[in-house]
Design an enzyme around this catalytic site. Structure first.
Site, short mmCIF file in Angstrom:
data_model
loop_
_atom_site.label_atom_id
_atom_site.label_comp_id
_atom_site.label_asym_id
_atom_site.label_seq_id
_atom_site.Cartn_x
_atom_site.Cartn_y
_atom_site.Cartn_z
CB SER C 90 2.83 -10.25 -5.42
OG SER C 90 1.90 -9.56 -4.02
N GLY C 91 2.55 -12.67 -2.60
CA GLY C 91 2.20 -13.93 -2.13
C GLY C 91 0.98 -13.15 -0.82
CE LYS C 165 10.87 -8.83 -8.49
NZ LYS C 165 11.57 -9.92 -8.95
CB SER C 232 7.84 -6.01 -3.24
OG SER C 232 6.58 -5.78 -3.37
NE ARG C 322 -1.75 -9.70 1.53
CZ ARG C 322 -0.38 -10.08 1.44
NH1 ARG C 322 0.03 -8.98 1.78
NH2 ARG C 322 -0.53 -11.11 2.32
CB SER C 341 0.83 -6.20 -3.60
OG SER C 341 1.67 -4.92 -3.49
N GLY C 348 0.34 6.97 -2.14
CA GLY C 348 -1.79 7.44 -1.66
C GLY C 348 -1.47 7.63 -0.74
N PRO C 349 -2.36 8.32 -0.35
CG PRO C 349 -4.52 9.39 0.67
CD PRO C 349 -3.13 8.33 -0.91
N GLY C 352 -4.94 4.74 2.87
CA GLY C 352 -5.03 4.77 0.99
C GLY C 352 -4.60 3.98 0.54
#
Lengths: 362, 362, 362, 362
Positions: C90-91, C165, C232, C322, C341, C348-349, C352
């Protein structure tokens, strides 16, 4: 790679677009079609879609991907490919630039009749530099020597482009301190290495007299410059790697090269004059490769008016200047496949830049 | 501001560089020298060194600073200045662009002899739009009407540039939902407002037949476009504000205007042809103002080759396209004082853009 | 890789820093020291110093470099490595984040005594999706099924992290048009695939009742979410690839895992509570890996006050969010080696994000 | 503004969010409601949503807008407002930060009973510096003197925050050259001015012994630092402008202040300890203002692990470090209204930073 003796040589070039830094399909296609033979390739010069800065990993990705092609096709290790073929990738395709690669090959010329001067090229290396030599006359002189050696070996009588990866020898903290105390602070960074490399080219081509140069003149007297240099510097590299492109009456093939220098980034007329000399028009299929350097004028002024490239803290001036020169060049050539790399100390006049074109002879 | 009747009018223009968005020294100097009279100023069009995006506050700073000049000199409130003078600032001076302003004034022409067609300009307003009209034919038609009205009032027989601040009427959440459910979702955003405004200009000038247009054609059929529109859209604005620039045989003064359209961002020949028609050369002191739109070709391709402006997540394509068009335009004009604003839906062909030049007549 | 039957398994993990995306020295060292065996590695999860966007090539460079390690050590082709080992990079290491990799391995457990629940993990795949299924219940259901299958196979009784993925099956222009006309426009993009994948995890873990879901609820009702998903999405991928991390009483080894969910990006107390449950303190050497998602609150407000992450046209909100979550997480852990990421639809909410920690059991 | 004699003073503070750099509505509301009186305002300290760099014009826009409020309400010219009220805006609201302003006022205290030490503040100025003094002991000493003078005048017995706009006196080219030749190159830039200003504060507060300092120690020995300084330097400013915040037993009102220093950007425990001393909890309505400095550790390492803030050529490390410290601070305070400005030479230890909180006393 550039055998001497009686074998007549010729250069070939294939240009191909890439869909990403690791896209080797164009090169593979050139091999499959016979347009190029893997064994005759001398160098690859390409633009990748990175930022051209410290955190640009597109160059490494491209080198890795293209090296693997040669490893597989020639049965070599990565180290052997590196030894044999110059893989030169420059990040930054700002604006109109199409990510692309030009592969240059040298091979025996089956033709016999002389054709007039043709593109000749050869690869060379300086000796390893010590850290204190970088950015000083030692680097200038040795660079000039290495260029001259390649030119002589290849029978190049006019040099048009010297593509260089400039050495930046690392130094220990102690060495750095010692040099500072001795009043000769180390210059082993990118600015100085590019500057000395360009002046080396200027000496080799006779554009600048050796006698006009001294350590104190480097990065000081901007009226002294090369119109053929194109140097990127690479920390950790101890020897400058270079490819000399010029013309030779002894070479065959269908490629010719010529160059000019922009007086500033808006100098379209210089490009037009170069195109006229080569007989190419906008959109001309005879065009094979276009190379240029770029620099946001360090004085902050262009044609007497302020530019904002140097005072923008969101986007680097390197990205702007590449974008500008590429747009101007591509708009004259009618072709967005242009190679522009940035930072141009002693590469043309302050705020200006060298441009070279490779075309198929008529 | 553009009185009818027997008074012959003339336009004047002063262009000055700025050292920052709030630098009004150039305007003050024009007033001090008598080059312009504050009371005759009709509009200011300028480039500021912001990013041209949502968080570009350079435009607001410039408006505030320049408004204060007129408040003080004319004894007006800020609201009165806003009512009287169009202050149009566009952020983004990427690459070579010099932050600068052009002030246009209209005044009685002391000359009596007819001079041939001259630059004529006038300001207009559409009626207030309802949210559901934005981006649909209602906006197109009313924009065309307002342009025609200004052109008629000013005796403009050929329109060359329609500078617009396009309306984007706000809508409540309920209105938005209702429109969606009715199958006619609101189009009250920048894309649609620019598009409908440009098509309004195209209808007014006859470039596009009214009968060729319909709600479904907007932002769909890119073969329909204006070559004179230059629209930025502004959320919250209910009426489109516009300045029509054209030529009139009834006006005097020394300014003339003409325009062209680039087929793509590399279309330097179109610029050259426009310059030839106007008789200006690179670096010509007769040049007074240069206006253009820009767009990174949404198809991701330029002259058949990939560009990377749309897939770069570090730098917006708006910044690249302005940088490119400005570089190409400035390199032909030999002058970095060019106004380029971005996003060009129905402003010229896809990937292309209108260009207009104001010059002093020979 | 996760043999059934009577062999007791254990997981191992090695975390190492990298000096660049292609730096495999840490992995090689783990192999040399015997900390890991190449044949037992199941997945690598790493952060690389790219922008995390479309022009982030650091992920490809990392995959290429790490794949070569396994190719060489295990005598496999690149395709075979891809089939066998999940290489998930992950970038984006904005702010404090150290570029690093965590390698997870599964091997027979030489220990015999039961130790209490331990980290168990396994890899799975959904079936191939058709384009019209992406972002709809078909994707949700099949994702839930695949997760459940892996959890069952591995004896996982509590799921704590589902690294995915997500598939984005490509569609032809005709298919896209047809779907639009049928009133069921395709959802085959990143937003929808992440959303459906997360809801698949929520169904598999029982956090959301299957009966509460429908096509129209996806990307609409943000009160429904997973606290274990980390997806992702990847254009062109037809099958979702997933790694399920949980606890199993049947596994040995010394690793345990637990998770929480942040109510917003400032929710440090949730992290503190999770650390307390696991018995880890700031700077604890027992910490092996930290995983989180992040999102700039789409409502533009945080704790009732405006944030500017969504209206900044210079820097993407993905980079800001991030940076923020990583800083908050690292400041609680006393450790900058955190994996964050971005983009967190139904993770999550709203505003969040889930957080999971892997630690060595006391 | 801080009358001596027998009048007991008190400070007041109002914090308000802004919707943009020129949004003065919060200040106007404070005046309308009587929470503040325009005549008693001593300084405004605010964050604006710019990039904090050279092309950040949000600060100028905010100063212009807020100055106009005082011009109108107090019947002053812009120059008189500038003379009377410190308008201190800092660009950069990266990540969670809410653009906001804190207005501080000083007024006679109607209360009579002593309350224990309370926030006291006063404004001061150094004498004008010559260019060669900037960044050297002359600047350190004069800054210390000016701070001491303000503290004495205001009866401040403990200093907690010294907000400074550091002088950078301009020099002619000749002066610059002469200094260089004399072996004492000018230090009149931002780095040196911030450094000398911070050390001035350290001397004034006794944190660093005057005898430990010398020209050569500045920007060399990072173990010497202030924990109360917060300096931005401004080219062209000849006198350092400063506001001293501290506690005084002679002042009334309900505000108190305390400060700490982060050992690095992850040092949340230091924030927790400060909050405990002040008796505030996360989300506490008693919190009035939070001030911090930030710096990406210049050694490129955080807690022994690499960070990438200094090698990213897309985003400046100043933006990252502000984002990080703001996130950590806001996550402890449960409040995104934090003021973080960057570059911290001798402001706390290398890679660390001072933090000060103003709260309402219980």
């Amino acid at each position: 790679m550039s055998p001497s003796g009686n074998v007549r040589l010729r250069s070939r070039a294939v240009r191909f677009d890439t869909r990403g830094p690791s896209d080797v399909a164009g090169l593979e296609a050139a091999f499959e079609s016979g347009a190029l033979s893997p064994a005759s390739v001398v160098c690859l010069i390409g633009k990748t879609e990175g930022n051209g800065g410290r955190n640009d990993f597109t160059r490494e990705l491209a080198v890795r991907a293209f090296s693997q092609v040669f490893e597989r096709r020639l049965g070599l290790t990565a180290a052997e490919v590196e030894e044999r073929i110059v893989l030169s990738f420059s990040g930054g395709t700002e604006g109109v630039v199409t990510p692309h690669v030009v592969a240059f090959a040298v091979e025996p010329d089956p033709g016999s009749a002389p054709t007039g001067p043709r593109l000749a090229l050869g690869v060379g290396m300086t000796r390893a530099f010590e850290a204190h030599e970088i950015g000083r006359m030692a680097q200038v002189d040795e660079t000039a020597r290495a260029i001259t050696e390649v030119a002589t070996r290849c029978g190049i009588t006019e040099v048009h482009l010297v593509q260089m990866k400039g050495a930046i020898t690392a130094a220990s903290y102690e060495e750095t301190l010692r040099a500072e105390r001795a009043g000769r602070p180390l210059r082993n960074n990118m600015v100085w290495s590019r500057a000395a490399s360009a002046l080396g080219a200027a000496v080799a081509t006779g554009e600048v007299a050796r006698s006009a140069l001294a350590d104190d003149v480097i990065c000081q007297d901007w009226s002294l410059y090369s119109t053929t240099a194109s140097c990127s510097a690479k920390p950790g590299l101890e020897r400058t790697e270079l490819v000399v492109f010029g013309q030779s009456a002894a070479w065959g093939g269908e490629l010719v090269i010529d160059h000019t220098v922009l007086s500033d980034v808006l100098d379209a007329p210089a490009i037009d004059a170069l195109m006229a000399r080569l007989g190419v028009v906008a959109g001309d299929p005879r065009l094979v490769a276009a190379f240029a350097k770029s620099e946001a004028d360090p004085r902050g002024v262009l044609r007497g008016h302020r530019h904002t490239m140097l005072t923008d803290d969101d986007i680097s001036d390197t990205r702007y200047s590449r974008c500008v020169v590429a747009a101007v060049l591509a708009s004259r050539l009618g072709d967005p496949r242009v190679y522009v790399s940035t930072r141009a100390e002693h590469h043309g006049p302050e705020g200006g830049a060298p441009v070279a074109l490779v075309v198929r002879a008529t």
